[in-house]
Write a protein that holds these residues in place. Structure first.
Motif, PDB file in Angstrom:
ATOM      1  N   TYR A  11       0.855  -1.191   0.000  1.00  0.00           N
ATOM      2  CA  TYR A  11       0.000   0.000   0.000  1.00  0.00           C
ATOM      3  C   TYR A  11       0.885   1.233   0.000  1.00  0.00           C
ATOM      4  CZ  TYR A  11      -3.567  -3.325   1.537  1.00  0.00           C
ATOM      5  OH  TYR A  11      -4.419  -4.400   1.631  1.00  0.00           O
ATOM      6  N   THR A  12       0.542   2.188  -0.830  1.00  0.00           N
ATOM      7  CA  THR A  12       1.260   3.474  -0.831  1.00  0.00           C
ATOM      8  C   THR A  12       0.250   4.610  -0.953  1.00  0.00           C
ATOM      9  OG1 THR A  12       2.854   4.874  -2.023  1.00  0.00           O
ATOM     10  CG2 THR A  12       1.705   3.218  -3.336  1.00  0.00           C
ATOM     11  N   GLY A  13       0.535   5.698  -0.281  1.00  0.00           N
ATOM     12  CA  GLY A  13      -0.368   6.852  -0.326  1.00  0.00           C
ATOM     13  C   GLY A  13       0.015   7.828   0.778  1.00  0.00           C
ATOM     14  N   LEU A  14      -0.563   8.994   0.700  1.00  0.00           N
ATOM     15  CA  LEU A  14      -0.269  10.055   1.677  1.00  0.00           C
ATOM     16  C   LEU A  14      -0.660   9.635   3.091  1.00  0.00           C
ATOM     17  CD1 LEU A  14      -1.778  13.062  -0.328  1.00  0.00           C
ATOM     18  CD2 LEU A  14       0.670  12.666   0.118  1.00  0.00           C
ATOM     19  N   SER A  15      -0.129  10.324   4.067  1.00  0.00           N
ATOM     20  CA  SER A  15      -0.571  10.115   5.452  1.00  0.00           C
ATOM     21  C   SER A  15      -2.061  10.445   5.527  1.00  0.00           C
ATOM     22  CB  SER A  15       0.215  11.026   6.391  1.00  0.00           C
ATOM     23  OG  SER A  15      -0.235  10.845   7.711  1.00  0.00           O
ATOM     24  N   GLY A  16      -2.827   9.579   6.150  1.00  0.00           N
ATOM     25  CA  GLY A  16      -4.271   9.803   6.255  1.00  0.00           C
ATOM     26  C   GLY A  16      -5.058   9.357   5.029  1.00  0.00           C
ATOM     27  N   SER A  17      -4.363   8.800   4.039  1.00  0.00           N
ATOM     28  CA  SER A  17      -5.071   8.362   2.824  1.00  0.00           C
ATOM     29  C   SER A  17      -5.926   7.133   3.108  1.00  0.00           C
ATOM     30  CB  SER A  17      -4.077   8.077   1.691  1.00  0.00           C
ATOM     31  OG  SER A  17      -3.168   7.057   2.065  1.00  0.00           O
ATOM     32  N   GLY A  18      -5.522   6.345   4.099  1.00  0.00           N
ATOM     33  CA  GLY A  18      -6.323   5.159   4.448  1.00  0.00           C
ATOM     34  C   GLY A  18      -5.578   3.841   4.316  1.00  0.00           C
ATOM     35  N   LYS A  19      -4.267   3.898   4.211  1.00  0.00           N
ATOM     36  CA  LYS A  19      -3.482   2.660   4.055  1.00  0.00           C
ATOM     37  C   LYS A  19      -3.726   1.676   5.200  1.00  0.00           C
ATOM     38  CE  LYS A  19       0.360   4.940   4.090  1.00  0.00           C
ATOM     39  NZ  LYS A  19      -0.195   6.289   4.261  1.00  0.00           N
ATOM     40  N   SER A  20      -3.536   2.141   6.429  1.00  0.00           N
ATOM     41  CA  SER A  20      -3.683   1.241   7.584  1.00  0.00           C
ATOM     42  C   SER A  20      -5.119   0.749   7.715  1.00  0.00           C
ATOM     43  CB  SER A  20      -3.280   1.960   8.873  1.00  0.00           C
ATOM     44  OG  SER A  20      -1.922   2.328   8.822  1.00  0.00           O
ATOM     45  N   THR A  21      -6.046   1.651   7.507  1.00  0.00           N
ATOM     46  CA  THR A  21      -7.461   1.288   7.660  1.00  0.00           C
ATOM     47  C   THR A  21      -7.856   0.220   6.641  1.00  0.00           C
ATOM     48  OG1 THR A  21      -7.881   3.559   8.366  1.00  0.00           O
ATOM     49  CG2 THR A  21      -9.797   2.260   7.713  1.00  0.00           C
ATOM     50  N   ILE A  22      -7.485   0.440   5.394  1.00  0.00           N
ATOM     51  CA  ILE A  22      -7.860  -0.509   4.339  1.00  0.00           C
ATOM     52  C   ILE A  22      -7.068  -1.811   4.483  1.00  0.00           C
ATOM     53  CG2 ILE A  22      -7.853  -0.906   1.829  1.00  0.00           C
ATOM     54  CD1 ILE A  22      -8.398   2.188   1.582  1.00  0.00           C
ATOM     55  N   ALA A  23      -5.773  -1.686   4.783  1.00  0.00           N
ATOM     56  CA  ALA A  23      -4.947  -2.896   4.933  1.00  0.00           C
ATOM     57  C   ALA A  23      -5.502  -3.789   6.044  1.00  0.00           C
ATOM     58  CB  ALA A  23      -3.503  -2.509   5.237  1.00  0.00           C
ATOM     59  N   ASN A  24      -5.975  -3.182   7.123  1.00  0.00           N
ATOM     60  CA  ASN A  24      -6.555  -3.976   8.217  1.00  0.00           C
ATOM     61  C   ASN A  24      -7.868  -4.632   7.801  1.00  0.00           C
ATOM     62  OD1 ASN A  24      -5.148  -4.053  10.967  1.00  0.00           O
ATOM     63  ND2 ASN A  24      -4.746  -1.982  10.224  1.00  0.00           N
ATOM     64  N   ALA A  25      -8.665  -3.906   7.026  1.00  0.00           N
ATOM     65  CA  ALA A  25      -9.938  -4.478   6.553  1.00  0.00           C
ATOM     66  C   ALA A  25      -9.668  -5.652   5.609  1.00  0.00           C
ATOM     67  CB  ALA A  25     -10.769  -3.397   5.858  1.00  0.00           C
ATOM     68  N   VAL A  26      -8.646  -5.508   4.765  1.00  0.00           N
ATOM     69  CA  VAL A  26      -8.268  -6.593   3.850  1.00  0.00           C
ATOM     70  C   VAL A  26      -7.764  -7.787   4.650  1.00  0.00           C
ATOM     71  CG1 VAL A  26      -6.577  -7.284   2.077  1.00  0.00           C
ATOM     72  CG2 VAL A  26      -7.749  -5.076   1.896  1.00  0.00           C
ATOM     73  N   ASP A  27      -6.938  -7.500   5.631  1.00  0.00           N
ATOM     74  CA  ASP A  27      -6.353  -8.556   6.457  1.00  0.00           C
ATOM     75  C   ASP A  27      -7.458  -9.379   7.130  1.00  0.00           C
ATOM     76  OD1 ASP A  27      -3.720  -9.408   6.931  1.00  0.00           O
ATOM     77  OD2 ASP A  27      -3.881  -8.819   9.032  1.00  0.00           O
ATOM     78  N   ARG A  28      -8.452  -8.695   7.635  1.00  0.00           N
ATOM     79  CA  ARG A  28      -9.576  -9.360   8.306  1.00  0.00           C
ATOM     80  C   ARG A  28     -10.335 -10.257   7.313  1.00  0.00           C
ATOM     81  NH1 ARG A  28     -11.205 -11.448  12.713  1.00  0.00           N
ATOM     82  NH2 ARG A  28      -9.836  -9.933  13.668  1.00  0.00           N
ATOM     83  N   LYS A  29     -10.576  -9.723   6.127  1.00  0.00           N
ATOM     84  CA  LYS A  29     -11.299 -10.513   5.098  1.00  0.00           C
ATOM     85  C   LYS A  29     -10.503 -11.759   4.712  1.00  0.00           C
ATOM     86  CE  LYS A  29     -13.905  -6.841   2.726  1.00  0.00           C
ATOM     87  NZ  LYS A  29     -15.266  -7.422   2.699  1.00  0.00           N
TER      88      LYS A  29
END
Ligand SMILES: Nc1ncnc2c1ncn2[C@@H]1O[C@H](COP(=O)(O)OP(=O)(O)OP(=O)(O)O)[C@@H](O)[C@H]1O
Ligand SMILES: [Mg+2]
Length: 192
Positions: free
Chosen positions: A30-48
């Protein structure tokens, strides 16, 4: 490097590990600006993925800086070294058969290219594309506020460049989709 260092072959092969896990390894970068949502989305993907029985692991910016990379700062050289170490670690996890997520700003094209070269075909670049104005509105850690006040130097998007990917495997425009939708796009790409 010392001449006396010799690569040791392992007795359990990569193919055997993959067969045991029932899925191929991958590195979701994942790459993107701070606050873009990398951690949030990566965690949602991880859970799925976890719920589907996949073997996964997540390497996240702040957590890695607490340990492995706690000797590194945010200047250009340290950022490069930060990414190099993360790539090596992600590669080790992938060699062990896991689907690894890495959630770092990773602002420089050259570093991502280096990560891709090291990881090979298992590398999947996920561009978390969020306009800076929205990142700044979200400001989940209050970092933009501090950066604007001049309290943080080398802040990506403000006082340090972000070089957007041109051909990421997955492109998420988070201003137009929910976290759930974004995570599903990544999972669909991975498992298709
Ligand atoms: N569609 C969306 N996708 C992702 N995050 C969203 C979305 N809409 C709102 N958000 C919010 O945006 C914030 C993103 O913060 P997050 O910590 O995931 O960013 P980050 O890219 O990991 O930043 P950093 O590089 O500072 O770690 C969260 O508070 C999240 O709830
Ligand atoms: Mg994060």
């Amino acid at each position: 490097m010392s001449e006396n260092i010799v690569w040791h072959n392992t007795s359990v092969s990569h193919a055997e590990r993959t067969q045991l896990n029932g899925h191929k390894p991958a590195i979701l970068w994942y790459t993107g600006l701070s606050g873009s949502g990398k951690s949030t989305i990566a965690n949602a993907v991880d859970r799925k993925l976890y719920e589907r029985g996949c073997h996964t692991y997540l390497l996240d910016g702040d957590n890695v800086r607490h340990g492995l990379n706690k000797d590194l700062g945010f200047g250009d050289n340290d950022r490069v070294e930060n990414i190099r170490r993360i790539t090596e670690v992600a590669n080790l996890f992938a060699d062990a058969g896991l689907i690894v997520g890495t959630a770092f700003i990773s602002p420089f094209k050259e570093d991502r290219a280096q990560a891709r070269a090291l990881a090979g075909e298992r590398f999947i670049e996920v561009f978390v594309d969020t306009p800076i104005e929205i990142c700044e509105q979200r400001d989940p850690k209050g970092l933009y506020k501090k950066a604007r006040a001049g309290e943080i130097g080398n802040f990506t998007g403000i006082s340090s460049p972000y070089e957007a990917p041109e051909s990421a495997e997955v492109h998420l425009r988070t201003a137009e989709m929910s976290v759930e939708q974004a995570a599903q796009v990544v999972v669909d790409y991975l498992l298709s």
